[in-house]
Design a protein around this motif. Structure first.
Motif, PDB file in Angstrom:
ATOM      1  N   LYS A   1      28.168  -7.716 -37.349  1.00 21.17           N
ATOM      2  CA  LYS A   1      27.017  -7.630 -36.348  1.00 21.17           C
ATOM      3  C   LYS A   1      27.501  -7.270 -35.129  1.00 21.17           C
ATOM      4  O   LYS A   1      28.278  -7.560 -34.504  1.00 21.17           O
ATOM      5  N   LEU A   2      26.704  -6.193 -34.574  1.00 20.29           N
ATOM      6  CA  LEU A   2      26.776  -5.723 -33.069  1.00 20.29           C
ATOM      7  C   LEU A   2      26.699  -6.918 -32.249  1.00 20.29           C
ATOM      8  O   LEU A   2      26.211  -7.829 -32.015  1.00 20.29           O
ATOM      9  N   SER A   3      27.709  -6.934 -31.207  1.00 18.19           N
ATOM     10  CA  SER A   3      27.965  -7.948 -30.131  1.00 18.19           C
ATOM     11  C   SER A   3      28.690  -7.123 -28.980  1.00 18.19           C
ATOM     12  O   SER A   3      28.653  -5.805 -29.181  1.00 18.19           O
TER      13      SER A   3
ATOM     14  N   THR B   1      17.758 -13.166 -24.708  1.00 16.59           N
ATOM     15  CA  THR B   1      18.694 -13.887 -24.039  1.00 16.59           C
ATOM     16  C   THR B   1      19.620 -13.671 -23.174  1.00 16.59           C
ATOM     17  O   THR B   1      20.454 -12.443 -23.503  1.00 16.59           O
ATOM     18  N   PRO B   2      19.891 -13.807 -21.854  1.00 18.61           N
ATOM     19  CA  PRO B   2      20.607 -13.186 -20.916  1.00 18.61           C
ATOM     20  C   PRO B   2      22.082 -13.424 -20.791  1.00 18.61           C
ATOM     21  O   PRO B   2      22.583 -13.781 -19.947  1.00 18.61           O
ATOM     22  N   SER B   3      22.697 -13.593 -22.265  1.00 15.47           N
ATOM     23  CA  SER B   3      24.198 -13.981 -22.249  1.00 15.47           C
ATOM     24  C   SER B   3      24.902 -12.518 -22.603  1.00 15.47           C
ATOM     25  O   SER B   3      26.145 -12.828 -22.301  1.00 15.47           O
ATOM     26  N   GLY B   4      24.355 -11.563 -23.183  1.00 18.58           N
ATOM     27  CA  GLY B   4      25.013 -10.150 -23.433  1.00 18.58           C
ATOM     28  C   GLY B   4      24.102  -9.109 -23.064  1.00 18.58           C
ATOM     29  O   GLY B   4      22.842  -9.183 -23.158  1.00 18.58           O
ATOM     30  N   ARG B   5      24.604  -7.909 -22.578  1.00 16.14           N
ATOM     31  CA  ARG B   5      23.739  -6.805 -22.246  1.00 16.14           C
ATOM     32  C   ARG B   5      23.069  -6.268 -23.713  1.00 16.14           C
ATOM     33  O   ARG B   5      23.458  -6.544 -24.850  1.00 16.14           O
ATOM     34  N   LEU B   6      21.995  -5.420 -23.235  1.00 15.09           N
ATOM     35  CA  LEU B   6      21.212  -5.109 -24.593  1.00 15.09           C
ATOM     36  C   LEU B   6      22.037  -4.059 -25.238  1.00 15.09           C
ATOM     37  O   LEU B   6      22.679  -3.055 -24.694  1.00 15.09           O
ATOM     38  N   HIS B   7      22.150  -4.260 -26.624  1.00 14.09           N
ATOM     39  CA  HIS B   7      22.707  -3.099 -27.628  1.00 14.09           C
ATOM     40  C   HIS B   7      21.827  -2.775 -28.353  1.00 14.09           C
ATOM     41  O   HIS B   7      20.553  -3.279 -28.522  1.00 14.09           O
ATOM     42  N   LEU B   8      22.384  -1.672 -29.453  1.00 13.64           N
ATOM     43  CA  LEU B   8      21.185  -1.218 -30.285  1.00 13.64           C
ATOM     44  C   LEU B   8      20.711  -1.973 -31.435  1.00 13.64           C
ATOM     45  O   LEU B   8      19.686  -2.063 -31.901  1.00 13.64           O
ATOM     46  N   GLY B   9      21.343  -3.380 -31.796  1.00 12.89           N
ATOM     47  CA  GLY B   9      20.859  -4.215 -32.533  1.00 12.89           C
ATOM     48  C   GLY B   9      19.611  -4.873 -31.827  1.00 12.89           C
ATOM     49  O   GLY B   9      18.644  -5.064 -32.364  1.00 12.89           O
ATOM     50  N   ASN B  10      19.678  -5.633 -30.567  1.00 13.43           N
ATOM     51  CA  ASN B  10      18.352  -5.892 -29.880  1.00 13.43           C
ATOM     52  C   ASN B  10      17.483  -4.920 -29.776  1.00 13.43           C
ATOM     53  O   ASN B  10      16.248  -5.275 -29.687  1.00 13.43           O
ATOM     54  N   VAL B  11      17.695  -3.812 -29.261  1.00 14.15           N
ATOM     55  CA  VAL B  11      16.831  -2.566 -29.247  1.00 14.15           C
ATOM     56  C   VAL B  11      16.014  -2.424 -30.651  1.00 14.15           C
ATOM     57  O   VAL B  11      14.654  -2.441 -30.430  1.00 14.15           O
ATOM     58  N   THR B  12      16.681  -2.577 -31.808  1.00 14.66           N
ATOM     59  CA  THR B  12      15.884  -2.365 -33.036  1.00 14.66           C
ATOM     60  C   THR B  12      15.004  -3.531 -33.090  1.00 14.66           C
ATOM     61  O   THR B  12      13.850  -3.204 -33.395  1.00 14.66           O
TER      62      THR B  12
END
Ligand code: GLU
Ligand code: ZN
Length: 276
Positions: free
Chosen positions: A217-219, A10-21
Motif C-alpha cells: 500500500k502506498l505510504s 489525516t495530516p500525518s503524511g503528505r498527499l500521495h496517489l493513493g489519497n488522491v484516488t
C-alpha cells in the motif's frame, strides 16, 4: 435529500496517489450529484498530526482542483465525551496491555464482563454479520467480530479514530462516505456504531487501493508517489488526473469537470492497482 460528502485527510503524511484516488473519487461523486463537499481535518490523534503536513495537504488539494464548499471543525476542536456517555451501556473498560494483546489478532473481548473501572473504553459489538453496501461493489457480508470490539477512547484518554469519524460524519450531516478500499470491511464496525447512536449510516463508496511497485500500500516510503514530488518535477495537475482517472473508471480525459459528467460508481474497478 441532497448529498453531502467530505474530504477527510489525516495530516500525518503528505498527499500521495493513493489519497488522491480516494479524494478524487469523493469529489467526483459529490460534484456529479450536485451535492456539497466538506473538508474535515482528521487530527484526533494529535501525536501523529503535523501542522506543516496539514498545510501541504490543503495546498496539494487546491493544486489538484479538488475544491470544497465548506470547512468543518477539525477533530482537535471537537468534544467526543458526550457521545461516549451516550454509548455508556454499550461500552466497557479494558485493561489489557499491548503485550497481552500481541499475537491475538482481533481483540477477543476478554474484559467484556470484568467490570474494570479504568483502562481503554471499548464498544461491545453486537453479534452478527453486517450487510455492507458499497456503491461500486454492491453487497458484501462482513462479520465485524473479525476486527474485535473497537477502542473508542484509549487508556491515555485520547479518543479513537473509530469513534471520532462516526460522530463527525453524523454531526456534519454527511450522507455519503467515499474513501479508500483499505477501510471497506471495517465499514461493518462503523455501521454498528452508527446504529448504536440511533442514526442511519451514510452510503459508502470505496475507491481502489493503490499499491507501490513493491506491491505494498502506498505510504511515505514511496516518495515519488507524493503529489509534492510531481509538482516539483514540473508536472501539472492534469498529468496526475490522466494517470488517476482511469483508476476511477474514467478514460480519455484529464479534466475533472468533464470527468464529473461521466462519473459512474459502477464503472470503478475493484482494484487493487499497482503503480509503475
Ligand atoms: N482520515 C482517513 C484517511 O485519511 C479517512 C477516513 C474516512 O474517510 O473515513 O485515510
Ligand atoms: Zn481487555
Amino acid at each position: 435529500m441532497s448529498v453531502t460528502g467530505r474530504l477527510a485527510p489525516t495530516p500525518s503524511g503528505r498527499l500521495h496517489l493513493g489519497n488522491v484516488t480516494a479524494f478524487g473519487c469523493a469529489w467526483l461523486s459529490a460534484r456529479s450529484s450536485g451535492g456539497r463537499l466538506l473538508l474535515r481535518i482528521e487530527d484526533v490523534d494529535s501525536g501523529r498530526a503535523r501542522a506543516d503536513v496539514e498545510a501541504s495537504i490543503l495546498e496539494d488539494l487546491r493544486w489538484l482542483g479538488l475544491h470544497w464548499d465548506e470547512r468543518t471543525a477539525p477533530q482537535r476542536d471537537r468534544d467526543y465525551e458526550p457521545w461516549l456517555t451516550r454509548l455508556a451501556d454499550r461500552t466497557y473498560r479494558c485493561t489489557c496491555t499491548r503485550a497481552e494483546l500481541a499475537g491475538l489478532g482481533a481483540y477477543p473481548g476478554r474484559c467484556r464482563d470484568a467490570g474494570h473501572t479504568e483502562g481503554a473504553v471499548r464498544f461491545r459489538l453486537p453479534d452478527g454479520e453486517v450487510d455492507v453496501v458499497d456503491r461500486a461493489r454492491g453487497h458484501r457480508r462482513v462479520d465485524p467480530a473479525t476486527f474485535g470490539d473497537p477502542v473508542l477512547r484509549r487508556r491515555d484518554g485520547v479518543f479513537a479514530y473509530n469513534l471520532a469519524v462516526v460522530v463527525d460524519d453524523l454531526v456534519d450531516g454527511v450522507t455519503e462516505v467515499v474513501r479508500g478500499a483499505d477501510l471497506l470491511d471495517y465499514t461493518a464496525v462503523q455501521v454498528r456504531l452508527w446504529e448504536a447512536l440511533g442514526a442511519t449510516p451514510p452510503t459508502w463508496l470505496h475507491a481502489p487501493l493503490i499499491l507501490g511497485p513493491d506491491g505494498r500500500k502506498l505510504s511515505k516510503s514511496h516518495g515519488s508517489a507524493e503529489i509534492g514530488a510531481w509538482r516539483e518535477a514540473g508536472r501539472t495537475a492534469r498529468d496526475v488526473w490522466r494517470l488517476v482517472l482511469p483508476w476511477l473508471g474514467i478514460e480519455g480525459t484529464d479534466d475533472l469537470e468533464e470527468a464529473a459528467l461521466r462519473f459512474d460508481p459502477r464503472a470503478i474497478p475493484a482494484g487493487p492497482i499497482t503503480t509503475g
